[in-house]
Design a protein around this motif. Structure first.
Motif, PDB file in Angstrom:
ATOM      1  N   LEU A 144       0.826  -1.214   0.000  1.00  0.00           N
ATOM      2  CA  LEU A 144       0.000   0.000   0.000  1.00  0.00           C
ATOM      3  C   LEU A 144       0.860   1.263   0.000  1.00  0.00           C
ATOM      4  CD1 LEU A 144      -2.487  -1.243   2.739  1.00  0.00           C
ATOM      5  CD2 LEU A 144      -2.851  -1.285   0.281  1.00  0.00           C
ATOM      6  N   LEU A 145       2.183   1.093  -0.140  1.00  0.00           N
ATOM      7  CA  LEU A 145       3.084   2.245  -0.080  1.00  0.00           C
ATOM      8  C   LEU A 145       3.783   2.441  -1.417  1.00  0.00           C
ATOM      9  CD1 LEU A 145       4.735   1.408   3.350  1.00  0.00           C
ATOM     10  CD2 LEU A 145       2.972   3.112   2.957  1.00  0.00           C
ATOM     11  N   PRO A 146       3.639   3.633  -2.026  1.00  0.00           N
ATOM     12  CA  PRO A 146       4.352   3.879  -3.288  1.00  0.00           C
ATOM     13  C   PRO A 146       5.857   3.682  -3.088  1.00  0.00           C
ATOM     14  CG  PRO A 146       2.820   5.653  -2.790  1.00  0.00           C
ATOM     15  CD  PRO A 146       2.876   4.789  -1.575  1.00  0.00           C
ATOM     16  N   ALA A 147       6.554   3.311  -4.139  1.00  0.00           N
ATOM     17  CA  ALA A 147       8.007   3.071  -4.149  1.00  0.00           C
ATOM     18  C   ALA A 147       8.363   1.798  -3.387  1.00  0.00           C
ATOM     19  CB  ALA A 147       8.799   4.257  -3.624  1.00  0.00           C
ATOM     20  N   VAL A 148       7.981   1.687  -2.101  1.00  0.00           N
ATOM     21  CA  VAL A 148       8.332   0.491  -1.316  1.00  0.00           C
ATOM     22  C   VAL A 148       7.688  -0.744  -1.945  1.00  0.00           C
ATOM     23  CG1 VAL A 148       8.071  -0.663   0.935  1.00  0.00           C
ATOM     24  CG2 VAL A 148       8.642   1.759   0.840  1.00  0.00           C
ATOM     25  N   ARG A 149       6.448  -0.589  -2.452  1.00  0.00           N
ATOM     26  CA  ARG A 149       5.689  -1.746  -2.936  1.00  0.00           C
ATOM     27  C   ARG A 149       6.379  -2.477  -4.085  1.00  0.00           C
ATOM     28  NH1 ARG A 149       2.431  -1.852  -6.787  1.00  0.00           N
ATOM     29  NH2 ARG A 149       0.884  -3.028  -5.609  1.00  0.00           N
ATOM     30  N   THR A 150       7.145  -1.728  -4.881  1.00  0.00           N
ATOM     31  CA  THR A 150       7.816  -2.342  -6.034  1.00  0.00           C
ATOM     32  C   THR A 150       8.914  -3.315  -5.594  1.00  0.00           C
ATOM     33  OG1 THR A 150       7.392  -0.280  -7.203  1.00  0.00           O
ATOM     34  CG2 THR A 150       8.919  -1.762  -8.241  1.00  0.00           C
ATOM     35  N   PHE A 151       9.518  -3.055  -4.426  1.00  0.00           N
ATOM     36  CA  PHE A 151      10.677  -3.866  -4.008  1.00  0.00           C
ATOM     37  C   PHE A 151      10.427  -4.771  -2.819  1.00  0.00           C
ATOM     38  CE2 PHE A 151      12.187   0.310  -5.543  1.00  0.00           C
ATOM     39  CZ  PHE A 151      12.645  -0.138  -6.770  1.00  0.00           C
ATOM     40  N   ILE A 152       9.211  -4.751  -2.280  1.00  0.00           N
ATOM     41  CA  ILE A 152       8.971  -5.412  -1.003  1.00  0.00           C
ATOM     42  C   ILE A 152       9.140  -6.935  -1.077  1.00  0.00           C
ATOM     43  CG2 ILE A 152       6.446  -5.663  -1.187  1.00  0.00           C
ATOM     44  CD1 ILE A 152       8.401  -4.460   1.920  1.00  0.00           C
ATOM     45  N   ALA A 153       9.003  -7.495  -2.276  1.00  0.00           N
ATOM     46  CA  ALA A 153       9.149  -8.950  -2.426  1.00  0.00           C
ATOM     47  C   ALA A 153      10.589  -9.394  -2.175  1.00  0.00           C
ATOM     48  CB  ALA A 153       8.724  -9.373  -3.827  1.00  0.00           C
ATOM     49  N   PHE A 154      11.513  -8.491  -2.396  1.00  0.00           N
ATOM     50  CA  PHE A 154      12.932  -8.829  -2.319  1.00  0.00           C
ATOM     51  C   PHE A 154      13.371  -9.275  -0.914  1.00  0.00           C
ATOM     52  CE2 PHE A 154      17.367  -8.317  -3.462  1.00  0.00           C
ATOM     53  CZ  PHE A 154      17.337  -8.757  -4.774  1.00  0.00           C
ATOM     54  N   PRO A 155      13.114  -8.456   0.137  1.00  0.00           N
ATOM     55  CA  PRO A 155      13.499  -8.899   1.479  1.00  0.00           C
ATOM     56  C   PRO A 155      12.763 -10.158   1.920  1.00  0.00           C
ATOM     57  CG  PRO A 155      12.386  -6.769   1.595  1.00  0.00           C
ATOM     58  CD  PRO A 155      12.608  -7.078   0.150  1.00  0.00           C
ATOM     59  N   ALA A 156      11.541 -10.359   1.402  1.00  0.00           N
ATOM     60  CA  ALA A 156      10.797 -11.583   1.742  1.00  0.00           C
ATOM     61  C   ALA A 156      11.552 -12.801   1.222  1.00  0.00           C
ATOM     62  CB  ALA A 156       9.395 -11.532   1.143  1.00  0.00           C
ATOM     63  N   GLY A 157      12.126 -12.667   0.025  1.00  0.00           N
ATOM     64  CA  GLY A 157      12.915 -13.754  -0.556  1.00  0.00           C
ATOM     65  C   GLY A 157      14.201 -13.973   0.217  1.00  0.00           C
ATOM     66  N   ILE A 158      14.859 -12.869   0.589  1.00  0.00           N
ATOM     67  CA  ILE A 158      16.098 -12.970   1.369  1.00  0.00           C
ATOM     68  C   ILE A 158      15.817 -13.687   2.697  1.00  0.00           C
ATOM     69  CG2 ILE A 158      17.861 -11.627   2.628  1.00  0.00           C
ATOM     70  CD1 ILE A 158      17.663  -9.521   0.345  1.00  0.00           C
ATOM     71  N   ALA A 159      14.659 -13.363   3.310  1.00  0.00           N
ATOM     72  CA  ALA A 159      14.296 -13.959   4.601  1.00  0.00           C
ATOM     73  C   ALA A 159      13.670 -15.355   4.438  1.00  0.00           C
ATOM     74  CB  ALA A 159      13.312 -13.044   5.325  1.00  0.00           C
ATOM     75  N   ARG A 160      13.521 -15.806   3.179  1.00  0.00           N
ATOM     76  CA  ARG A 160      12.892 -17.098   2.886  1.00  0.00           C
ATOM     77  C   ARG A 160      11.526 -17.235   3.573  1.00  0.00           C
ATOM     78  NH1 ARG A 160      17.531 -18.161   0.847  1.00  0.00           N
ATOM     79  NH2 ARG A 160      18.558 -20.065   0.331  1.00  0.00           N
ATOM     80  N   MET A 161      10.726 -16.206   3.434  1.00  0.00           N
ATOM     81  CA  MET A 161       9.377 -16.213   3.999  1.00  0.00           C
ATOM     82  C   MET A 161       8.556 -17.353   3.382  1.00  0.00           C
ATOM     83  SD  MET A 161       6.659 -13.088   3.713  1.00  0.00           S
ATOM     84  CE  MET A 161       4.944 -13.272   4.164  1.00  0.00           C
ATOM     85  N   ASN A 162       7.649 -17.914   4.155  1.00  0.00           N
ATOM     86  CA  ASN A 162       6.764 -18.976   3.671  1.00  0.00           C
ATOM     87  C   ASN A 162       6.018 -18.510   2.412  1.00  0.00           C
ATOM     88  OD1 ASN A 162       3.805 -19.966   3.599  1.00  0.00           O
ATOM     89  ND2 ASN A 162       4.881 -21.532   4.753  1.00  0.00           N
TER      90      ASN A 162
END
Length: 211
Positions: free
Chosen positions: A122-140
């Motif tokens: 829901l946040l401009p700019a952040v939303r485009t990259f938010i998947a990246f840290p999820a991958g780094i953290a190996r989120m479910n």
């Protein structure tokens, strides 16, 4: 030069949605979610305008946008998982990902955990990259898809709704703007100029820190 480029991008976005309908909305939002800053601030309001004209439905465009976000986020997730931060440090500047953006997404993720994926959408700019840290953290992956989808439905729905409302008041607004897509182009230009400026400032700052 930048303004011309953005005007071209905006015209292309409008052409894609006009031609492909829901598929076009999904495709463009997938690109936007794959760490490529294609502005959803142009994509979804235009889809909303087509809801007003009766070509598409509000639920349809919100769902198509969210499906696109999920599709685009999955490669970004795996990129984070297998490439991690070194990849961003090496190629980030070409993808317009600054250390600042990644650090921001990282901090959010560490502080608020998995719900960040929902909020980040829901946040401009952040939303485009938010998947990246999820991958780094190996989120479910199941949770990742769920949060990405729900956050994106909201974001896409809100922007499309704004475009639809704008369309409804078009007769009163026509006095100020002659063409609807010109308004979107202007909004896109402002957003991208701000975004690119901010990106290069952050890149310059990080160079100073490394020196």
């Amino acid at each position: 030069m930048l303004e011309k480029l953005i005007a071209m991008v905006a015209s292309w976005i409008i052409l894609v949605i006009s031609t492909l309908g829901y598929g076009g909305v999904a495709l463009l939002m997938a690109i936007e979610s794959a760490c490529i800053p294609l502005p959803s601030e142009i994509i979804m309001p235009f889809a909303g305008y087509l809801v007003y004209t009766g070509e598409l439905t509000l639920w349809g465009v919100a769902l198509a946008g969210a499906v696109g976000c999920v599709i685009g986020s999955i490669p970004a997730y795996y990129l984070g998982m297998y490439g991690g931060r070194p990849l961003v440090h090496k190629y980030g500047k070409w993808l317009l990902i600054s250390h600042h953006d990644l650090a921001l997404a990282d901090r959010w993720f560490e502080k608020h955990g998995e719900i960040t994926i929902f909020i980040g959408r829901l946040l401009p700019a952040v939303r485009t990259f938010i998947a990246f840290p999820a991958g780094i953290a190996r989120m479910n992956m199941g949770k990742f898809i769920f949060y990405t989808f729900t956050g994106s439905v909201l974001w896409c729905g809100l922007l499309a709704y704004a475009g639809m409302k704008f369309g409804q008041h078009w007769d009163q607004l026509k006095v100020y703007f002659h063409e609807f897509h010109i308004v979107l182009v202007i909004a896109g230009v402002i957003f991208l100029v701000w975004y690119v400026r901010r990106h290069f400032k952050a890149v310059r700052r990080s160079h100073h820190h490394h020196d």
